[in-house]
Design an enzyme around this catalytic site. Structure first.
Site, PDB file in Angstrom:
ATOM      1  N   LYS A 161       0.857  -1.188   0.000  1.00 48.13           N
ATOM      2  CA  LYS A 161       0.000   0.000   0.000  1.00 48.13           C
ATOM      3  C   LYS A 161       0.891   1.234   0.000  1.00 48.13           C
ATOM      4  CE  LYS A 161      -3.941   1.874  -0.366  1.00 48.13           C
ATOM      5  NZ  LYS A 161      -4.693   1.689  -1.597  1.00 48.13           N
ATOM      6  N   SER A 165      -8.408   0.603  -5.449  1.00 52.38           N
ATOM      7  CA  SER A 165      -8.673   1.021  -4.078  1.00 52.38           C
ATOM      8  C   SER A 165     -10.162   1.304  -3.884  1.00 52.38           C
ATOM      9  CB  SER A 165      -7.810   2.233  -3.710  1.00 52.38           C
ATOM     10  OG  SER A 165      -6.469   1.851  -3.519  1.00 52.38           O
TER      11      SER A 165
END
Length: 622
Positions: A204, A410
């Site tokens: 991430k 996302s």
């Protein structure tokens, strides 16, 4: 005496009344004439005659978009009043409709593709146009591409043509793909801002611009994988269309500097020598060649042709509503960062999108909804609001299909995960299943200028969320728990929607980004294709004709509201701080796209994001 004066004054009084009444009538007539002119400009469509054996001149202007600008109706009026184009964008569906109609039109002999004024376009958009050009060519008609210069996107589209011609002083600028982002750690340190970052997921990397001044090894590994696959698709298409050897093409790109020296720095000659173009012609020579193909223009200079905008007026647009249709597929297109509220131009405001979905959900004629989305994510809260509305539509019996554009990662994947079907292009970036939180505290920044914050609260946690105070360990612990809970919720949503176990999803998560082709193999999407394929999928599932699709727009309450939302807040701020000339669009656009989720008033209520922070413009590869 009074009587005499009265009699003498009456003619002047009557004259004054006549003049004042006449002026009032005249002003009213002028006003009515202006209103009539404006209405005529809006409603009047001049008759368009398509010359026989003519060329369709397709010259896209500005960026290729799938969601019309909120200012488009005003632009349309101005275009009618002024005999020139004021557009800075071209609607993708208009291009597709025009090409398909021209293929079946016996009056159109060939298509001339001029890319000189074409702006940004993603690979999936160009491939969709390319597929339409292939269909056009299958009718036996030719496509000729012309350009003064070709950047990578322009040349990619031009490669679908039968012949490509370049101006002798032009160039074909193919240099390969790259991704560069702005990293702000040093700036944040200089401003004495303490950014408290909380995240889940090894890959991430969205928070890296806040924590580092360079790209991490993990991010380079992940980005290199999908970037390489997109470059492979680009190369495969170009060498196929141009009938080149792949390795020779790659060697030519890598050896551009050396090869340029061998032709005396002449980029046009280099493009011709390496097989990228079929000829070098200036404007006059190009015009003469086209006159040989379709003849001279009747009654004027130039070749026999009709322009894209003119021809478009003769075409029935795809996906338009008809009251005769009893069952419909509502198509909603959005792009940009996902934010709570209404959002501005180039953003996905959750309130607006929820309203559009709800409008389709409450319409008895709408049997299916196709959500076309391009986003790197944004607010986790806003993404959940959109997902909930899509879930409500499914509960009401609507089929929900998500069509992914250049990127739907996302937050874009969060809201799409439990749709009936997900359709992505091979070049779509998706996944990036991960969560992060980012909360700044500015106590040290304020102290630098002699400003301090102090006070008292009624509880031990009353100071939570106060950006002027240092973040305590207790508040940091709370934020980390919120982020971990958000990550678990993300995993559960994907597991339920994709019919996987949580353990299976976790292996694909941790923020990893996947290209569409890989995502299909991993089970994150259901099929590869474009918007047209997504509409087909919805039609099959809803058991209605695909021709019953229509674009569902949500008009602002009034034009004042439209003007208010025409500019992104951070873009407006940058424009005021620095003149546009000092910040070129190539720098301004990615800065805006990266940072607008952090603008006060836009961010997630809890400061929690599911966002890749990869600007959409980074996928346009000019």
């Amino acid at each position: 005496m009074k009587r005499t004066f009265y009699l003498l004054s009456r003619p002047f009084v009557w004259l004054w009344k006549f003049l004042s009444s006449g002026l009032a009538v005249l002003s009213n007539l002028i006003f009515l004439a202006l209103v009539a002119l404006a209405v005529t400009a809006i409603l009047y469509t001049p008759e368009v005659r398509v010359p026989m054996h003519s060329a369709l001149l397709l010259a896209p202007e500005g960026d290729i978009v799938e969601q019309r600008s909120p200012m488009d109706p005003i632009t349309k009026i101005l275009n009618r009043l002024a005999d020139n184009s004021l557009r800075e964008e071209t609607f993708l569906q208009d291009i597709l409709d025009t090409i398909h109609a021209a293929g079946d039109d016996r009056r159109i002999k060939l298509l001339v593709l001029n890319t000189n004024r074409m702006g940004t376009a993603s690979l999936d958009q160009i491939r969709t146009i390319g597929a339409a050009l292939d269909t056009f060519k299958h009718t036996g008609k030719k496509v000729i591409a012309v350009g003064d210069n070709f950047n990578q996107a322009q040349y990619y589209l031009a490669s679908w043509a039968d012949k490509i011609y370049l101006h002798p002083m032009g160039a074909v600028n193919i240099r390969g793909f790259s991704v560069f982002r702005f990293y702000a750690r040093e700036l944040i340190d200089k401003l004495a801002i303490n950014f408290h970052v909380f995240r889940v997921g090894t890959f991430k990397s969205a928070v890296e611009p806040l924590l580092r001044d360079d790209m991490s090894t993990e991010e380079k590994e992940n980005t290199g994988l999908w970037l390489g696959k997109l470059w492979d698709i680009y190369c495969e298409d170009v060498v196929k269309h141009r009938k080149l050897e792949r390795q020779v093409f790659l060697d030519n790109v890598n050896q551009t500097v050396a090869q340029l020296g061998s032709v005396g720095g002449d980029r046009a000659r280099l493009a011709l020598a390496t097989g990228l173009v079929d000829g070098l012609k200036n404007h006059r020579e190009m015009e003469e060649l086209l006159i040989q193909e379709v003849g001279p223009a009747p009654g004027k200079e130039g070749f026999n042709s009709i322009g894209f905008q003119e021809y478009l007026d003769t075409v029935t647009p795809s996906y338009t509503d008809s009251r005769e249709k009893k069952e419909l597929i509502g198509i909603i297109t959005v792009s940009g960062n996902i934010l709570p509220g209404k959002g501005a131009a180039g953003q996905i405001g959750a309130d607006d999108l929820v309203k559009r979905i709800r409008k389709a959900r409450q319409d008895a004629r709408v049997k299916a909804i196709v959500l076309r989305i391009a986003t790197g994510g944004g607010s986790a809260f806003a993404s959940e609001l959109i997902r909930e509305e899509l879930a409500a539509a499914r509960k009401d019996g609507k089929i929900v299909v998500v069509s992914m554009g250049a990127m739907a990662a996302s937050g874009g994947y969060w809201l799409a995960a439990d749709a009936d079907a997900i359709v992505a292009a091979p070049t779509t970036l998706t996944g990036s299943i991960g969560i992060f939180g980012a909360i700044p505290s500015v106590d040290k920044t304020l102290a630098k200028i002699g400003l301090h914050s102090d006070g008292i609260g009624t509880t031990d946690i009353a100071h939570f969320g106060n950006l002027t105070r240092p973040m305590s360990d207790a508040e940091a612990s709370t934020m980390q728990m919120d982020v971990e809970r958000g990550y678990r919720q993300f995993i559960d949503i994907v597991a339920k929607g994709r019919r996987m176990s949580a353990e299976q999803v976790e292996k694909l998560a941790e923020g990893r980004v996947w290209d569409g082709a890989t995502a299909l193999k991993l089970g994150l999407v259901d099929r590869l294709g474009d918007l047209h394929d997504a509409v087909d999928e919805a039609a099959k599932r809803a058991k209605i004709p695909a021709e019953n699709g229509y674009y569902l727009e949500l008009a602002p309450d009034n034009y004042l509201e439209r003007f208010k939302r025409a500019e992104q807040p951070i873009e407006a701020l940058m424009a005021r701080l620095w003149p546009a000339a000092l910040i070129p669009d190539s720098l301004r656009r990615p800065m805006v796209e990266q940072l607008d989720v952090f603008v006060p008033g836009n961010n997630d209520p809890e400061g929690i994001y599911c966002h890749s922070l990869l600007p959409l413009s980074a996928l346009s590869f000019q």
